[in-house]
Design a protein around this motif. Structure first.
Motif, mmCIF file in Angstrom:
data_model
loop_
_atom_site.group_PDB
_atom_site.id
_atom_site.type_symbol
_atom_site.label_atom_id
_atom_site.label_comp_id
_atom_site.label_asym_id
_atom_site.label_seq_id
_atom_site.Cartn_x
_atom_site.Cartn_y
_atom_site.Cartn_z
ATOM 1 N N HIS A 78 -158.605 -0.301 9.288
ATOM 2 C CA HIS A 78 -160.112 0.153 8.762
ATOM 3 C C HIS A 78 -160.330 -0.340 7.683
ATOM 4 N N ASP A 79 -161.093 0.257 7.449
ATOM 5 C CA ASP A 79 -161.181 0.125 5.284
ATOM 6 C C ASP A 79 -162.325 0.268 5.198
ATOM 7 N N TYR A 80 -162.506 0.858 3.466
ATOM 8 C CA TYR A 80 -163.554 0.782 2.897
ATOM 9 C C TYR A 80 -164.701 -0.554 2.196
ATOM 10 N N ILE A 81 -165.688 -0.377 2.139
ATOM 11 C CA ILE A 81 -166.234 -2.095 2.007
ATOM 12 C C ILE A 81 -167.366 -1.511 1.225
ATOM 13 N N SER A 82 -167.434 -2.110 -0.453
ATOM 14 C CA SER A 82 -167.919 -1.614 -1.489
ATOM 15 C C SER A 82 -169.311 -2.579 -1.252
ATOM 16 N N PRO A 83 -170.510 -1.702 -1.655
ATOM 17 C CA PRO A 83 -171.889 -2.785 -1.911
ATOM 18 C C PRO A 83 -171.798 -3.473 -3.326
ATOM 19 N N SER A 84 -170.556 -3.645 -3.705
ATOM 20 C CA SER A 84 -170.598 -4.136 -5.226
ATOM 21 C C SER A 84 -169.854 -5.787 -4.065
ATOM 22 N N TRP A 85 -170.087 -5.744 -3.013
ATOM 23 C CA TRP A 85 -168.846 -7.168 -2.392
ATOM 24 C C TRP A 85 -170.129 -8.003 -1.498
ATOM 25 N N TYR A 86 -171.759 -7.406 -1.678
ATOM 26 C CA TYR A 86 -172.611 -8.285 -0.903
ATOM 27 C C TYR A 86 -173.583 -8.815 -2.397
ATOM 28 N N ALA A 87 -174.143 -10.117 -1.648
ATOM 29 C CA ALA A 87 -175.124 -10.487 -2.443
ATOM 30 C C ALA A 87 -176.326 -10.138 -2.710
ATOM 31 N N SER A 88 -176.779 -9.178 -1.453
ATOM 32 C CA SER A 88 -177.553 -8.248 -1.369
ATOM 33 C C SER A 88 -177.592 -7.211 -1.216
ATOM 34 N N PRO A 89 -178.568 -6.249 -2.142
ATOM 35 C CA PRO A 89 -178.280 -4.749 -2.011
ATOM 36 C C PRO A 89 -177.908 -3.912 -0.630
ATOM 37 N N GLY A 90 -176.900 -3.276 -1.132
ATOM 38 C CA GLY A 90 -176.110 -2.128 0.343
ATOM 39 C C GLY A 90 -175.713 -1.131 -0.142
ATOM 40 N N VAL A 91 -174.970 -0.071 0.733
ATOM 41 C CA VAL A 91 -175.011 1.061 0.328
ATOM 42 C C VAL A 91 -173.110 0.998 0.892
ATOM 43 N N PRO A 92 -172.572 1.929 0.608
ATOM 44 C CA PRO A 92 -170.865 2.043 0.637
ATOM 45 C C PRO A 92 -170.606 2.176 2.191
ATOM 46 N N THR A 93 -170.009 1.511 2.325
ATOM 47 C CA THR A 93 -169.570 1.920 4.269
ATOM 48 C C THR A 93 -168.650 1.311 4.391
ATOM 49 N N TRP A 94 -168.191 1.431 5.926
ATOM 50 C CA TRP A 94 -166.566 1.271 6.136
ATOM 51 C C TRP A 94 -166.275 0.608 7.493
ATOM 52 N N ASN A 95 -166.081 -0.265 6.903
ATOM 53 C CA ASN A 95 -165.702 -0.513 8.301
ATOM 54 C C ASN A 95 -164.484 -1.143 9.097
ATOM 55 N N TYR A 96 -164.328 -1.179 10.599
ATOM 56 C CA TYR A 96 -163.394 -0.336 11.504
ATOM 57 C C TYR A 96 -163.381 -0.764 13.098
ATOM 58 N N GLN A 97 -162.365 -0.482 13.935
ATOM 59 C CA GLN A 97 -162.793 -1.160 14.778
ATOM 60 C C GLN A 97 -162.306 0.133 15.534
ATOM 61 N N ALA A 98 -162.695 0.468 16.977
ATOM 62 C CA ALA A 98 -162.480 1.898 17.294
ATOM 63 C C ALA A 98 -162.418 1.679 19.139
ATOM 64 N N VAL A 99 -162.021 2.661 20.177
ATOM 65 C CA VAL A 99 -162.386 2.554 21.252
ATOM 66 C C VAL A 99 -162.209 4.132 21.842
ATOM 67 N N HIS A 100 -163.111 4.697 22.489
ATOM 68 C CA HIS A 100 -163.509 5.829 22.911
ATOM 69 C C HIS A 100 -163.171 6.048 24.647
ATOM 70 N N ILE A 101 -162.219 6.704 25.715
ATOM 71 C CA ILE A 101 -161.768 6.569 25.993
ATOM 72 C C ILE A 101 -161.429 7.449 27.336
#
Length: 194
Positions: A78-101
């Motif tokens: 997982h990690d932080y995703i900056s909106p400055s990395w997008y070509a089009s407008p966006g908001v700060p977010t977090w990418n991740y993978q998760a499983v709930h059992i």
């Protein structure tokens, strides 16, 4: 877990592969009327119907565990995703993978079964070392543990990997993640969508 459709993973083989690769997580249950969490490694049974592990006998979580519906959470890179990395407008977010059992818990104290769990966990994690340690336990060590078995009733899987962004944005996120050293997450994005 809240899972928008574009982040939902339903492929059972993919989910179980994730569980096997990210098997250190949290066992969440109720102890004395309060939520309680233990961070621990888990094993998936061969038939993929149970999750197995062990707790220290001094851990109060095992005392109220039998018969409870519990939650196990597992997380991948997982990690932080900056909106400055997008070509089009966006908001700060977090990418991740998760499983709930979710599942019903039971506790066991058979020293043979506990030894089998400990041996299997040890073999799994020692196997990557050039000189793996061979398990040698005194009976007193194993008697300080209690086994936990959760019969799986539901699995939820979420890969939030910028699937809601354009191809150009996703490629840029992968590039930036690699630049900041988040290689596992970048690889997961490539493997799962690009």
């Amino acid at each position: 877990m809240y899972i928008p459709k574009y982040f939902e993973v339903t492929d059972k083989e993919e989910i179980f592969a994730f569980v096997e690769s990210n098997a250190f997580g949290q066992l969440i249950s109720n102890v004395g009327g309060k939520l309680f969490s233990t961070h621990m490694p888990f094993l998936l049974s061969d038939d993929k119907t149970k999750i197995i592990g062990h707790l220290a006998i001094q851990n109060p979580q095992h005392s109220d565990l039998s018969g409870q519906e519990v939650l196990i959470t597992l997380q991948g890179p997982h990690d932080y995703i900056s909106p400055s990395w997008y070509a089009s407008p966006g908001v700060p977010t977090w990418n991740y993978q998760a499983v709930h059992i979710y599942g019903k818990a039971s506790v066991f104290s058979s020293s043979e079964k506990i030894k089998s769990v400990v041996d299997t966990l040890t073999q799994k994690y020692e196997s990557s070392f050039s000189q793996p340690w061979k398990p040698e336990y005194k009976a007193a060590m194993l008697s300080a543990l209690v086994g936990v078995e959760i019969t799986i009733s539901e699995i939820q899987c979420k890969y939030k990997l910028s699937q809601n962004r354009s191809s150009q944005d996703r490629e840029q996120v992968v590039t930036k993640l690699n630049e900041v050293g988040s290689h596992e997450l970048a690889s997961s994005m490539v493997r799962n969508q690009l």
